[in-house]
Write a protein that holds these residues in place. Structure first.
Motif, PDB file in Angstrom:
ATOM      1  N   VAL A   1      56.104  41.635  46.239  1.00  0.00           N
ATOM      2  CA  VAL A   1      54.736  41.293  45.868  1.00  0.00           C
ATOM      3  C   VAL A   1      53.826  42.385  46.413  1.00  0.00           C
ATOM      4  N   GLU A   2      53.155  43.091  45.519  1.00  0.00           N
ATOM      5  CA  GLU A   2      52.245  44.154  45.928  1.00  0.00           C
ATOM      6  C   GLU A   2      50.811  43.738  45.602  1.00  0.00           C
ATOM      7  N   ILE A   3      49.917  43.939  46.559  1.00  0.00           N
ATOM      8  CA  ILE A   3      48.506  43.573  46.391  1.00  0.00           C
ATOM      9  C   ILE A   3      47.665  44.824  46.592  1.00  0.00           C
ATOM     10  N   THR A   4      46.809  45.125  45.624  1.00  0.00           N
ATOM     11  CA  THR A   4      45.981  46.324  45.659  1.00  0.00           C
ATOM     12  C   THR A   4      44.517  45.931  45.588  1.00  0.00           C
ATOM     13  N   VAL A   5      43.771  46.216  46.653  1.00  0.00           N
ATOM     14  CA  VAL A   5      42.347  45.839  46.679  1.00  0.00           C
ATOM     15  C   VAL A   5      41.442  46.988  47.101  1.00  0.00           C
ATOM     16  N   GLY A   6      41.949  48.201  47.176  1.00  0.00           N
ATOM     17  CA  GLY A   6      41.106  49.332  47.523  1.00  0.00           C
ATOM     18  C   GLY A   6      40.759  49.367  48.997  1.00  0.00           C
ATOM     19  N   GLU A   7      39.465  49.596  49.290  1.00  0.00           N
ATOM     20  CA  GLU A   7      39.016  49.818  50.660  1.00  0.00           C
ATOM     21  C   GLU A   7      38.615  48.538  51.388  1.00  0.00           C
ATOM     22  N   VAL A   8      38.960  47.375  50.871  1.00  0.00           N
ATOM     23  CA  VAL A   8      38.603  46.109  51.510  1.00  0.00           C
ATOM     24  C   VAL A   8      39.546  45.855  52.681  1.00  0.00           C
ATOM     25  N   GLY A   9      38.992  45.407  53.814  1.00  0.00           N
ATOM     26  CA  GLY A   9      39.814  45.112  54.985  1.00  0.00           C
ATOM     27  C   GLY A   9      39.554  43.713  55.500  1.00  0.00           C
ATOM     28  N   GLY A  10      40.312  43.334  56.533  1.00  0.00           N
ATOM     29  CA  GLY A  10      40.109  42.029  57.144  1.00  0.00           C
ATOM     30  C   GLY A  10      41.017  40.956  56.581  1.00  0.00           C
ATOM     31  N   PRO A  11      41.010  39.766  57.206  1.00  0.00           N
ATOM     32  CA  PRO A  11      41.946  38.704  56.836  1.00  0.00           C
ATOM     33  C   PRO A  11      41.377  37.618  55.932  1.00  0.00           C
ATOM     34  N   SER A  12      40.104  37.710  55.538  1.00  0.00           N
ATOM     35  CA  SER A  12      39.437  36.552  54.945  1.00  0.00           C
ATOM     36  C   SER A  12      39.843  36.253  53.503  1.00  0.00           C
ATOM     37  N   ALA A  13      40.589  37.146  52.863  1.00  0.00           N
ATOM     38  CA  ALA A  13      41.015  36.909  51.482  1.00  0.00           C
ATOM     39  C   ALA A  13      42.377  36.222  51.408  1.00  0.00           C
TER      40      ALA A  13
END
Length: 347
Positions: free
Chosen positions: A230-242
């Motif tokens: 499972v690969e997740i790509t979200v760019g420059e977003v960081g942190g655990p809240s997603a």
């Protein structure tokens, strides 16, 4: 008389100038504003946000949007008082002390590294939680993440060691390892079976005392081996809240029917492998982001209910309270079935 009047006028002008100038002096505050909304079951620049390889996956209508907060200010980009006061008066923004996001004892590089690590951990936890909810088995191993100096494990165990047994009993994951090691009196021995570089080794250590608890001085983490990628790509977003929205997105990819029923659902919350959903910060601004995205519902951890209901946009979306991933799944099922929003669990 004229000279006295001119002196007074010049003084007033200088004071006004100083006051105006002070408004633009840097102040140690941050401004939190509504950020982007990213559909976890959609695409970014032609690439799926969540891509499953090695298992059949599906694409569905609707949105499962992770929403973010945009922060202005911080090291090298200080806020001025005028901007801070404007944000203070805005119903969609919040003002925070700079140290809330940038602790003085950490460099910007360390903070960014921590945010990236939290994002990676949340994606792994989201995959585990989704598979648990779908009753899909996976392997979990207990891995040494670090060894304390001058501790029983120092010079014996090493970072990367996989602990397979404690006192001859198999262990799966850090929780079992910690429980087994601490289930003895301080000073008692413990035998660990370790997989290192493909070879099995055994170590007998003498535990030490930590406020009445037996320990050997290692940090243990979970290494999860999933049956597919499972690969997740979200760019420059960081942190655990997603984390929660990642888990729901993964489930949507793996479920023939899909979860949204074509609705636009937004949300925010951390996730643990066992499905526990935790509270996050910036929820007031995230609800605004959800409303701007056109979301009909906003899923929020119970711990963040107060923030959600105090948002300027709380009357524009239906806020749904969740404590575990299963609660979110049940709420989405009710939404697909056309339930009255008033019947959904709310804050």
């Amino acid at each position: 008389m004229f000279r006295r009047s001119m002196t007074l006028l010049v003084a007033v002008v200088l004071l006004v100038g100083l006051a105006v100038g002070a408004m633009y002096l840097p102040v140690p505050y941050l401004v939190a504003s509504p950020g982007l909304a990213l559909n976890t079951i959609g695409e970014v620049e032609g690439e799926q946000v969540i891509h499953v390889e090695g298992e059949e996956s599906y694409e569905h209508d609707g949105e499962l949007a992770m929403v973010t907060v945009q922060y202005s200010g911080g090291p090298g980009a200080h806020m001025d008082m005028f901007t801070v006061l404007s944000a203070w008066l805005s119903p969609n923004q919040a003002v925070l002390p700079e140290e809330a996001l940038f602790p003085p004892d950490q460099s910007l590089e360390e903070i960014n590294e921590s945010q990236d690590l939290q994002m990676d951990d949340s994606q792994t936890a989201a995959t585990a939680a989704a598979l648990n909810e779908l009753d899909i088995d996976y392997d979990i191993r207990s891995v040494v993440m670090g060894v304390g100096e001058d501790m029983p494990a120092s010079g014996e165990l090493a970072k990367g060691d996989v602990i397979t047994e404690v006192d001859g009993e198999p262990v799966a994951g850090k929780d079992e390892t910690v429980e087994q090691v601490s289930d003895r009196e301080p000073g008692d021995p413990v035998e660990l079976t370790v997989l290192r570089d493909g070879e099995t080794e055994k170590f007998e250590l003498t535990t030490t005392d930590d406020d009445g608890t037996a320990l050997i001085g290692i940090m243990v983490g979970n290494d999860m081996e999933f049956p597919f990628d499972v690969e997740i790509t979200v760019g420059e977003v960081g942190g655990p809240s997603a984390g929660m929205m990642f888990a729901l997105g993964i489930m949507d990819r793996l479920t023939p029917e899909g979860l949204t029923g074509g609705e636009t659902i937004a949300g925010s919350g951390t996730i643990e492998p066992d499905g526990t959903v935790g509270g996050v910060s910036g929820v007031e601004q995230k609800v605004v982001s959800a409303a701007e995205e056109g979301a009909d519902y906003f899923l929020v951890a119970e711990d963040s209910c107060g923030q959600a209901m105090s948002s300027a946009a709380s009357d524009e979306v239906d806020v749904v309270k969740v404590g575990e991933l299963g609660d979110a799944v049940d709420a989405l099922e009710d939404i697909r079935d056309g339930a009255d929003p008033a019947d959904l669990p709310s804050c």
